[in-house]
Design a protein around this motif. Structure first.
Motif: not given
Length: 418
Positions: A227-240, A313-316, A359-370
């Protein structure tokens, strides 16, 4: 017995009436304040009033504890008085159980820094569940104990009909008759009506709350992501490590709090800035921001209201790396953070900001933060309560004088260490 002695130790009947009356007033105060405090969407409207309301709630709980302490020495006399009234004994057991649960869990939440986060999370769940059960029960008990229900007329009604008396050609009408044997009472009718009505109204709401706050974990975040209302393109490509979710998946449930309407963002006009006392001011659009080197970490997330979500699991981008890119000047003593909602701010000292796990995070558990959880970009400060972890982060400013953040200006501690 003197008037003073009568006041100190009144007959058990008068004492119970006094305690019951005061307990009813306090429970009403606790119910109103607790319900208002639990509504996340009005937190911003309350402002500093939320802190005052929380203190009122706490001290009302203390008064409730005092009343219970005053009652306990008289419990034997009370039980003796109602020994032949099983319904009253059951009601007493329910009320004491609810009060004990409220008081013990409330004490833990009041002094949450002296208990582990898991104790706080459990206490919050108990406090909430007892409220869902206790408030409807108190309303039910109050309605069914009203004075006008205490002397109901008892009725057993025979069905009106026509019968033929033996030996007579005539039909005679049998009229309804009131007998001495009770069929129902007004009180019993009201009890059943109120009880069924409470279950019908509160039951679905309680099940929805239970499913959202206690039973779901990853699935609830999945629904927020869809249900995320953000429209961020391209989506961040997660690390392994994000793809494999090295933390194993977050454990617990996020509660959505905000002081404004939840904003939404688009990569077309989103920017991230670092300004103030820096040698190299930074202004990045979304694609440029995604090119900055990121890392993955696993950390817990603790809210000052008592709940926690573990093993996120945060990525940022480490905050220290961003500050190094900007070239912090020697006279900078504090780091101020700006939310994209245009209202919320907070700050850390320079020393605090250099911690490895901020951290300035952009992903949570491998997915974009809603957006409901503060995406597309949020600050994560694991060792502090999460009012420091600014949602919808879009700006950082290096300053010389201390900044008092949104909630700190409204009574929260500047020291937010868990």
């Amino acid at each position: 017995m003197s008037q003073w002695q009568k006041w100190l130790k009144p007959p058990i009947g008068k004492l119970l009436v006094r305690l019951h009356r005061w307990n009813a007033i306090i429970i009403l105060l606790l119910a109103i304040s607790g319900i208002v405090l639990s509504i996340g969407t009005i937190r911003g409207d309350l402002g500093v009033g939320r802190v005052w309301l929380k203190q009122i709630h706490i001290w009302a709980g203390v008064l409730s504890t005092v009343l219970l302490v005053l009652y306990l020495p008289n419990i034997r006399r009370h039980l003796k008085q109602i020994r032949n009234k099983p319904n009253q004994r059951i009601n007493l057991a329910i009320v004491l159980f609810l009060l004990a649960g409220w008081i013990l869990s409330g004490i833990i939440l009041w002094q949450l820094r002296h208990f582990s986060p898991r104790w706080n999370t459990a206490a919050l769940a108990v406090h909430d569940i007892f409220t869902w059960v206790g408030i409807p029960y108190a309303i039910y008990h109050s309605i069914t104990r009203m004075q006008w229900l205490k002397t109901p007329s008892r009725r057993s009604v025979k069905i009106e009909g026509a019968v033929q008396i033996a030996g007579s050609p005539k039909m005679e009408i049998i009229r309804p008759a009131i007998t001495g044997k009770p069929f129902y009472t007004r009180r019993e009718f009201i009890r059943w009506t109120v009880g069924i009505g409470a279950i019908a109204i509160v039951g679905p709401l309680f099940l929805r709350w239970l499913n959202t706050n206690l039973l779901q974990s990853g699935s609830s975040i999945d629904s927020l992501t869809k249900a995320d209302g953000n429209h961020m393109l391209p989506a961040p490509e997660p690390l392994a490590d994000s793809v494999s979710v090295i933390g194993g998946g977050s454990q617990g449930n996020f509660r959505i709090y905000t002081v404004t309407e939840i904003p939404s963002f688009s990569s077309d006009n989103w920017t991230f800035t670092i300004k103030g006392l820096v040698d190299n001011p930074i202004n990045l659009n979304w694609e440029q921001f995604l090119q900055v080197k990121r890392k993955v970490q696993v950390s817990d997330f603790h809210c000052v209201t008592g709940w926690s979500v573990y093993k996120n699991t945060w990525e940022g981008i480490p905050l220290s790396a961003l500050l190094k890119m900007a070239g912090v000047q020697d006279k900078a003593k504090f780091v101020k953070f700006y939310s994209g909602d245009g209202v919320y701010t907070d700050s850390l000292t320079m020393e605090q900001s250099m911690a490895d796990d901020i951290m300035v995070a952009v992903l949570h558990d491998g997915k974009p933060i809603p957006q409901d959880l503060g995406g597309p970009v949020r600050l994560v400060v694991p060792k502090m309560f999460t009012y420091k972890s600014v949602k919808w982060l879009q700006g950082i400013e290096l300053i010389q004088q201390e900044h008092i953040g949104y909630w700190e200006a409204r009574g929260y501690d500047q020291d937010a260490w868990v």
